[in-house]
Design a protein around this motif. Structure first.
Motif, PDB file in Angstrom:
ATOM      1  N   GLY A 138      12.595 -24.377  59.037  1.00 30.13           N
ATOM      2  CA  GLY A 138      11.578 -25.252  58.473  1.00 30.13           C
ATOM      3  C   GLY A 138      10.544 -24.551  57.626  1.00 30.13           C
ATOM      4  N   LEU A 139      10.697 -23.248  57.369  1.00 38.35           N
ATOM      5  CA  LEU A 139       9.762 -22.536  56.519  1.00 38.35           C
ATOM      6  C   LEU A 139      10.006 -22.910  55.057  1.00 38.35           C
ATOM      7  CD1 LEU A 139       9.773 -18.975  58.160  1.00 38.35           C
ATOM      8  CD2 LEU A 139       8.065 -20.782  58.400  1.00 38.35           C
ATOM      9  N   VAL A 140       8.923 -23.231  54.373  1.00 39.15           N
ATOM     10  CA  VAL A 140       8.993 -23.652  52.978  1.00 39.15           C
ATOM     11  C   VAL A 140       8.532 -22.468  52.119  1.00 39.15           C
ATOM     12  CG1 VAL A 140       8.243 -25.372  51.294  1.00 39.15           C
ATOM     13  CG2 VAL A 140       8.421 -25.997  53.721  1.00 39.15           C
ATOM     14  N   TRP A 141       9.348 -22.097  51.128  1.00 45.94           N
ATOM     15  CA  TRP A 141       9.031 -20.890  50.374  1.00 45.94           C
ATOM     16  C   TRP A 141       9.583 -20.952  48.959  1.00 45.94           C
ATOM     17  CZ3 TRP A 141      12.995 -17.402  48.794  1.00 45.94           C
ATOM     18  CH2 TRP A 141      14.268 -17.661  49.332  1.00 45.94           C
ATOM     19  N   THR A 142       9.103 -20.035  48.141  1.00 41.29           N
ATOM     20  CA  THR A 142       9.629 -19.828  46.791  1.00 41.29           C
ATOM     21  C   THR A 142       9.776 -18.323  46.573  1.00 41.29           C
ATOM     22  OG1 THR A 142       7.429 -19.720  45.775  1.00 41.29           O
ATOM     23  CG2 THR A 142       8.481 -21.892  45.887  1.00 41.29           C
ATOM     24  N   PRO A 143      10.692 -17.902  45.708  1.00 37.51           N
ATOM     25  CA  PRO A 143      10.760 -16.472  45.378  1.00 37.51           C
ATOM     26  C   PRO A 143       9.465 -16.039  44.694  1.00 37.51           C
ATOM     27  CG  PRO A 143      12.743 -17.626  44.660  1.00 37.51           C
ATOM     28  CD  PRO A 143      11.752 -18.676  45.036  1.00 37.51           C
ATOM     29  N   GLU A 144       9.050 -14.801  44.952  1.00 37.20           N
ATOM     30  CA  GLU A 144       7.864 -14.276  44.273  1.00 37.20           C
ATOM     31  C   GLU A 144       8.275 -13.816  42.881  1.00 37.20           C
ATOM     32  OE1 GLU A 144       4.993 -10.475  44.834  1.00 37.20           O
ATOM     33  OE2 GLU A 144       5.052 -11.866  46.553  1.00 37.20           O
ATOM     34  N   GLN A 145       7.774 -14.514  41.852  1.00 36.48           N
ATOM     35  CA  GLN A 145       8.184 -14.246  40.477  1.00 36.48           C
ATOM     36  C   GLN A 145       6.981 -14.286  39.550  1.00 36.48           C
ATOM     37  OE1 GLN A 145      11.144 -17.400  40.300  1.00 36.48           O
ATOM     38  NE2 GLN A 145      12.816 -15.964  40.618  1.00 36.48           N
ATOM     39  N   SER A 146       7.059 -13.520  38.477  1.00 36.47           N
ATOM     40  CA  SER A 146       5.971 -13.462  37.511  1.00 36.47           C
ATOM     41  C   SER A 146       5.877 -14.777  36.742  1.00 36.47           C
ATOM     42  CB  SER A 146       6.210 -12.317  36.522  1.00 36.47           C
ATOM     43  OG  SER A 146       7.363 -12.588  35.728  1.00 36.47           O
ATOM     44  N   PRO A 147       4.704 -15.062  36.138  1.00 34.17           N
ATOM     45  CA  PRO A 147       4.551 -16.312  35.390  1.00 34.17           C
ATOM     46  C   PRO A 147       5.382 -16.372  34.109  1.00 34.17           C
ATOM     47  CG  PRO A 147       2.417 -15.369  35.998  1.00 34.17           C
ATOM     48  CD  PRO A 147       3.446 -14.326  36.261  1.00 34.17           C
ATOM     49  N   ARG A 162      10.600 -10.071  47.852  1.00 36.30           N
ATOM     50  CA  ARG A 162       9.444 -10.770  48.404  1.00 36.30           C
ATOM     51  C   ARG A 162       9.551 -12.277  48.157  1.00 36.30           C
ATOM     52  NH1 ARG A 162       7.572  -6.442  45.556  1.00 36.30           N
ATOM     53  NH2 ARG A 162       6.852  -7.753  43.835  1.00 36.30           N
ATOM     54  N   ARG A 163       8.868 -13.027  48.998  1.00 33.65           N
ATOM     55  CA  ARG A 163       8.811 -14.469  48.807  1.00 33.65           C
ATOM     56  C   ARG A 163       7.401 -14.972  49.085  1.00 33.65           C
ATOM     57  NH1 ARG A 163      11.942 -17.274  53.967  1.00 33.65           N
ATOM     58  NH2 ARG A 163      11.290 -15.812  55.597  1.00 33.65           N
ATOM     59  N   HIS A 164       7.097 -16.092  48.492  1.00 37.15           N
ATOM     60  CA  HIS A 164       5.804 -16.745  48.684  1.00 37.15           C
ATOM     61  C   HIS A 164       5.957 -17.831  49.724  1.00 37.15           C
ATOM     62  CE1 HIS A 164       2.009 -18.681  47.984  1.00 37.15           C
ATOM     63  NE2 HIS A 164       2.582 -19.774  47.518  1.00 37.15           N
ATOM     64  N   MET A 165       5.256 -17.667  50.843  1.00 39.75           N
ATOM     65  CA  MET A 165       5.350 -18.618  51.936  1.00 39.75           C
ATOM     66  C   MET A 165       4.339 -19.745  51.726  1.00 39.75           C
ATOM     67  SD  MET A 165       7.762 -17.306  53.694  1.00 39.75           S
ATOM     68  CE  MET A 165       7.642 -18.403  55.091  1.00 39.75           C
ATOM     69  N   ILE A 166       4.825 -20.964  51.766  1.00 37.20           N
ATOM     70  CA  ILE A 166       3.968 -22.128  51.561  1.00 37.20           C
ATOM     71  C   ILE A 166       3.561 -22.760  52.880  1.00 37.20           C
ATOM     72  CG2 ILE A 166       3.833 -24.422  50.484  1.00 37.20           C
ATOM     73  CD1 ILE A 166       5.903 -23.320  48.429  1.00 37.20           C
ATOM     74  N   GLY A 167       4.439 -22.747  53.854  1.00 37.23           N
ATOM     75  CA  GLY A 167       4.127 -23.340  55.146  1.00 37.23           C
ATOM     76  C   GLY A 167       5.382 -23.761  55.870  1.00 37.23           C
ATOM     77  N   ASN A 168       5.218 -24.696  56.781  1.00 37.39           N
ATOM     78  CA  ASN A 168       6.334 -25.215  57.559  1.00 37.39           C
ATOM     79  C   ASN A 168       6.415 -26.721  57.364  1.00 37.39           C
ATOM     80  OD1 ASN A 168       7.652 -26.367  60.199  1.00 37.39           O
ATOM     81  ND2 ASN A 168       8.136 -24.176  60.219  1.00 37.39           N
ATOM     82  N   SER A 214       6.628 -28.951  59.346  1.00 34.09           N
ATOM     83  CA  SER A 214       5.874 -29.705  60.355  1.00 34.09           C
ATOM     84  C   SER A 214       4.364 -29.593  60.179  1.00 34.09           C
ATOM     85  CB  SER A 214       6.272 -29.228  61.760  1.00 34.09           C
ATOM     86  OG  SER A 214       7.634 -29.479  62.016  1.00 34.09           O
ATOM     87  N   ASP A 215       3.895 -28.775  59.230  1.00 29.05           N
ATOM     88  CA  ASP A 215       2.457 -28.651  58.992  1.00 29.05           C
ATOM     89  C   ASP A 215       1.900 -29.973  58.481  1.00 29.05           C
ATOM     90  OD1 ASP A 215       2.590 -26.005  59.736  1.00 29.05           O
ATOM     91  OD2 ASP A 215       2.644 -25.248  57.673  1.00 29.05           O
ATOM     92  N   ALA A 216       0.754 -30.357  58.993  1.00 32.05           N
ATOM     93  CA  ALA A 216       0.174 -31.645  58.618  1.00 32.05           C
ATOM     94  C   ALA A 216      -0.163 -31.716  57.134  1.00 32.05           C
ATOM     95  CB  ALA A 216      -1.081 -31.909  59.459  1.00 32.05           C
ATOM     96  N   ASP A 217      -0.490 -30.564  56.527  1.00 27.76           N
ATOM     97  CA  ASP A 217      -0.915 -30.561  55.128  1.00 27.76           C
ATOM     98  C   ASP A 217       0.142 -30.002  54.188  1.00 27.76           C
ATOM     99  OD1 ASP A 217      -1.033 -27.941  55.995  1.00 27.76           O
ATOM    100  OD2 ASP A 217      -2.911 -27.482  54.971  1.00 27.76           O
ATOM    101  N   ILE A 218       1.400 -29.942  54.620  1.00 28.56           N
ATOM    102  CA  ILE A 218       2.419 -29.306  53.791  1.00 28.56           C
ATOM    103  C   ILE A 218       2.603 -30.024  52.459  1.00 28.56           C
ATOM    104  CG2 ILE A 218       4.331 -30.562  54.891  1.00 28.56           C
ATOM    105  CD1 ILE A 218       4.331 -26.930  53.499  1.00 28.56           C
ATOM    106  N   LEU A 219       2.532 -31.342  52.430  1.00 24.40           N
ATOM    107  CA  LEU A 219       2.710 -32.060  51.164  1.00 24.40           C
ATOM    108  C   LEU A 219       1.548 -31.803  50.221  1.00 24.40           C
ATOM    109  CD1 LEU A 219       4.194 -35.454  52.427  1.00 24.40           C
ATOM    110  CD2 LEU A 219       5.415 -33.483  51.485  1.00 24.40           C
ATOM    111  N   ASP A 220       0.345 -31.618  50.767  1.00 24.88           N
ATOM    112  CA  ASP A 220      -0.807 -31.277  49.927  1.00 24.88           C
ATOM    113  C   ASP A 220      -0.621 -29.898  49.310  1.00 24.88           C
ATOM    114  OD1 ASP A 220      -2.055 -33.686  50.544  1.00 24.88           O
ATOM    115  OD2 ASP A 220      -3.102 -32.840  52.275  1.00 24.88           O
ATOM    116  N   ARG A 221      -0.090 -28.958  50.076  1.00 25.64           N
ATOM    117  CA  ARG A 221       0.165 -27.616  49.537  1.00 25.64           C
ATOM    118  C   ARG A 221       1.210 -27.672  48.427  1.00 25.64           C
ATOM    119  NH1 ARG A 221       0.824 -24.026  55.068  1.00 25.64           N
ATOM    120  NH2 ARG A 221      -0.823 -25.074  56.261  1.00 25.64           N
TER     121      ARG A 221
END
Length: 293
Positions: free
Chosen positions: A244-253, A265-271, A273-280
């Motif tokens: 359930g971990l939500v992530w994206t690859p760490e990449q330059s702009p 590396r990866r950028h972790m956004i949340g899980n 089940s997190d209450a605010d995951i859609l806001d993130r």
């Protein structure tokens, strides 16, 4: 919003030294996954979802998950090695034991497209990247999908060891009317294994384009060949692992592939089940929009 890739399983039938993925250690409850998916649909208008690996067919309740996503109205693409379409199959990576047989017909009934890999015309070439998957086993899976009329896609990772083999692979696909698309992915040197073993597999843009040209020239008539360069896949995917971990690859702009994009590396956004995951995810979507994603 980025394309959503749900890693439904935490194990795999093959071991790929160039795999980009991070495997979850557990499996999220299907009810939590479906609630999150419904949130993506309602907040962002997501209509399609890719269910991938760890191989989704190693998930014990893969059919209830697929039926649940189908019931929510999603178009579903399933990417799998497909091994246990043929019968009970041994788990080779990130787990032990055997996965039960899964009915290809039942899967096809609730998916729009089933993607299976083929990375070489011989076992020697195929297993440079995808160990434990033989060419004959992949063609047996393809034959079964042909028999039931399942819309199928072939997925090929193009790397330094198979660039000269695309024409031969194309010949293997003749006669399979179920194959609608052949996707060619330029190897990306990311993730724990893909980055660590990158020097075995790196292929430059010119060699990739030549391989794609060979595939198009030799593919059966009517088969769409879609070539996907590494830089064209930057900032395109939102990934959810089996835990359930939500992530994206760490990449330059930058739009072009940069040296710093080659990392583990990866950028972790949340899980999920997190209450605010859609806001993130809304914040991520805004950043992507500002950057022209």
């Amino acid at each position: 919003m980025r394309s959503v890739i749900l890693s439904a399983g935490k194990s795999c039938f093959v071991a790929c030294p160039g795999c980009y993925n991070y495997f979850g250690r557990t499996i999220s409850d299907t009810s939590h996954v479906l609630l999150f998916a419904a949130g993506l649909r309602d907040r962002f208008g997501i209509e399609k979802i890719t269910v991938g690996g760890g191989d989704p067919l190693t998930r014990p309740d893969i059919l209830p998950l697929l039926k649940g996503l189908y019931g929510l109205g999603f178009g579903i693409r399933l990417d799998t090695v497909g091994t246990n379409f043929l019968g009970p199959a041994r788990i080779r990576f990130m787990g032990t034991g055997t996965a039960d047989h899964v009915s290809a017909a039942e899967v096809a009934a609730v998916t729009d497209l089933i993607g299976i890999p083929l990375d070489g015309s011989t076992d020697a070439i195929q297993q440079q990247f995808r160990r434990h998957a033989t060419v004959s086993s992949q063609l047996a899976i393809l034959a079964q999908l042909e028999e039931i009329g399942a819309a199928t896609c072939i997925n090929t990772v193009v790397h330094a060891g198979n660039t000269d083999d695309l024409a031969a692979m194309a010949e293997l696909l003749r006669g399979y009317t179920c194959v609608r698309e052949w996707q060619l992915f330029q190897f990306m040197p990311i993730g724990p294994l893909g980055h660590h073993n990158r020097n075995r597999y790196l292929v430059n843009g010119a060699d990739f384009e030549q391989a794609a040209k060979n595939a198009r020239e030799n593919a059966p008539g009517g088969l769409a060949v879609v070539a996907k360069r590494a830089h064209g896949r930057k900032h395109r995917y939102l990934l959810i692992d089996s835990a359930g971990l939500v992530w994206t690859p760490e990449q330059s702009p930058a739009a072009a592939w940069q040296s710093e994009d080659t990392n583990d590396r990866r950028h972790m956004i949340g899980n999920i089940s997190d209450a605010d995951i859609l806001d993130r995810l809304t914040a991520l979507d805004e950043v992507d929009t500002e950057a022209g994603g």
